[in-house]
Structure formats: C-alpha cells, structure tokens
Design an enzyme around this catalytic site. Structure first.
Site, short mmCIF file in Angstrom:
data_model
loop_
_atom_site.label_atom_id
_atom_site.label_comp_id
_atom_site.label_asym_id
_atom_site.label_seq_id
_atom_site.Cartn_x
_atom_site.Cartn_y
_atom_site.Cartn_z
NE ARG A 129 -0.28 0.32 15.30
CZ ARG A 129 -0.25 -0.85 14.70
NH1 ARG A 129 -1.04 -0.90 13.55
NH2 ARG A 129 0.19 -1.83 14.70
N PRO B 8 0.65 1.76 3.35
CG PRO B 8 0.83 3.85 3.57
CD PRO B 8 0.99 2.72 4.28
CD GLU B 9 0.31 -3.28 -0.42
OE1 GLU B 9 0.70 -3.84 -1.79
OE2 GLU B 9 -0.46 -3.87 0.07
#
Ligand SMILES: [Zn+2]
Length: 287
Positions: free
Chosen positions: A123, A2-3
């Site tokens: 993750r 996510p940016e």
C-alpha cells in the site's frame, strides 16, 4: 495494520538475525518509501533494534538510527543465503502472503553476512527513515507516544490518570490514540474491551476503579497472548520468514461479526462504527 504484538514479533526476529551485522548497501527501489541519507548508516554495526509503539528503531554503533513504520501493509522479510529459503508458503492455502517476485519490495538491504533484508509494502503508506545522531537524541520527544503497555510503568494507576485527563473520550478511540498508550490498534482494543466486559462506547471518565484495574490487566494479557502466537495475520502481516501469526484464530470478537458470543452464549457479536473505526463487541455482556 500491524500492532504492538506484530511489530514486536518482527523486532525480536530482526534482533536475533541482525545485531552485530552491518548494512553493506541499500537499494532504494521506491524513493517515496525511503527518507534520509543512506550513507549515514552503511557500514556501521547494528547494535540494537528497538520498538516504540508500532515503530521499529534500528540503532547503529555510530549513533545514527533507522526508523521504520509498517503502517497498513509493510513487511520485513529476511532472505537467507539461498533465496529459495525465504519463499515460505506459510499456512495460507491461497499462496504466499508476501510477494516472492518482489513486486512490492520498496527497499532492499544487503547485510554484511550475505543475507538480504526486504522492506515490502503493497500500500506504500509505510516508510524507512534514516536518522542522524541529533534526530536519534530527540526521537522519543518527536514521536510523542504514550506509555508502552507491556512495560512495568503501565499500571492501573497510570491508566486511571490517563483516563481522567480525557473523561469525555469514548474508551475505544481512547485506546487507539497512540499518545495515550502506544501500540494498541483495532484488533487488540476490541479484544481487550471484550475481556474487560466494557462496551466500546463508554466514556473514559465513566469507568469504575475496578473496571480500570481489570482493563489494564487484560490489555497486557491480550498483547502477551498474541505475542506468543506470533501476532495476528490479516491481509499482509507476516513474520520475517514469511510465516503467519495465529492470534486471530483465537480472537473472541475481532472478525467474529454475527457469531454467538463465546462468553455469554446469548449475544451475537456486532460490528459498529465508533469514532470512525469499526468496533466488534458483544452487546449483551459488554456494558
Ligand atoms: Zn456476550
């Protein structure tokens, strides 16, 4: 990962749902994902939810805080009173993008209004970190992040000064370096460079004043456009109700390897590793 547009989308939704509430209890499912003393924030009213770069920052009435980084696959999911309401199918025909069985839920927050907030992270690179009052005071310094590209102080002048400090840096890794500009990752760096018609392997010190002014402008345009579309969903990013963002449907280069360039209709979009990260660009009209 996510940016800025994805984290900002989540921030706005969390802000709307949680400010004025407090956290009643915290269930730390995966200790590796949680740092700090949860007792510091339990029961204190959430007075604001901010963002710095790709970090979310919860602010509590007692001056403590909670820093969250979603890293590769983090999600913040708000479950409504009826848990069935948060099982949103989204647009993905293959099924839900987030894990309805809570297999990847690392932290559960019980909210004072009865809702549950989940921090999911397949993750496990992301984290939740409780900060005491002193840590909140020094947070800005400790994060060491560069300018926020959607704030007023991000101008062509500002960008020009930053570029002059690292003239030998290639423009793509320069844009990804969070200490220069905070919040831009691979997708928006590639899309902004395409919009500015600048090749990703140009040197920072090599850009003309006109190119720099244009680049500053398109960085904001690309980020704003994605914000309007709820961000980019690939792999694990979803909004707080589990739905996807749709920016990638309109991307020009990211994920478009082999496609004909939408601008010049001549070049084929290539994907090339530059400074260790894959870059997508048109070799014909990006110079
Ligand atoms: Zn082209």
């Amino acid at each position: 990962m996510p940016e800025l547009p994805e984290v900002e989308t989540i921030r706005r939704q969390l802000e709307g749902a949680l400010v004025g509430q407090s956290i009643r209890a915290i269930d730390i499912v995966a200790p590796k994902s949680f740092q700090g003393n949860p007792e510091l924030i339990i029961g204190s009213i959430i007075v604001g939810i901010g963002r710095r770069g790709k970090h979310l920052i919860f602010k509590f009435e007692n001056g403590c805080g909670m820093l969250i980084h979603l890293k590769m696959s983090g999600q913040m999911i708000i479950c409504r009173d009826d848990p069935a309401d948060c099982l949103n199918d989204g647009d993905d025909p293959s099924g839900r993008l987030y894990d309805q069985n809570e297999k990847y839920t690392r932290v559960k927050f019980k909210i004072s209004n009865g809702q549950e907030l989940l921090f999911n992270d397949m993750r496990r690179f992301g984290f939740v970190r409780v900060l005491d009052q002193n840590q909140m005071q020094t947070l800005e310094e400790d994060l060491g992040l560069g300018v926020e590209p959607l704030e007023d102080d991000f101008t062509a002048d500002h960008l020009s000064k930053l570029l002059k400090k690292k003239p030998k840096s290639l423009i793509k890794p320069f844009l990804l370096d969070q200490s220069n500009i905070a919040g831009i990752g691979n997708i928006y760096a590639d899309e902004a460079l395409f919009a500015a018609m600048i090749a990703p392997d140009r040197q920072a010190g090599d850009l003309s004043a006109g190119e720099i002014a244009n680049l500053a402008e398109v960085i904001q345009e690309v980020l704003e456009k994605s914000l309007k579309l709820g961000g980019s969903s690939m792999r694990m990013y979803v909004q707080t109700d589990g739905s996807r963002g749709s920016f990638l449907d309109q991307a020009n280069v990211y994920g478009k390897e082999g496609f004909l360039c939408s601008r010049c209709n001549e070049g084929k979009i290539v994907r090339l590793k530059i400074a260790g990260r894959s870059s997508h660009f048109c070799p014909v009209c990006q110079r």
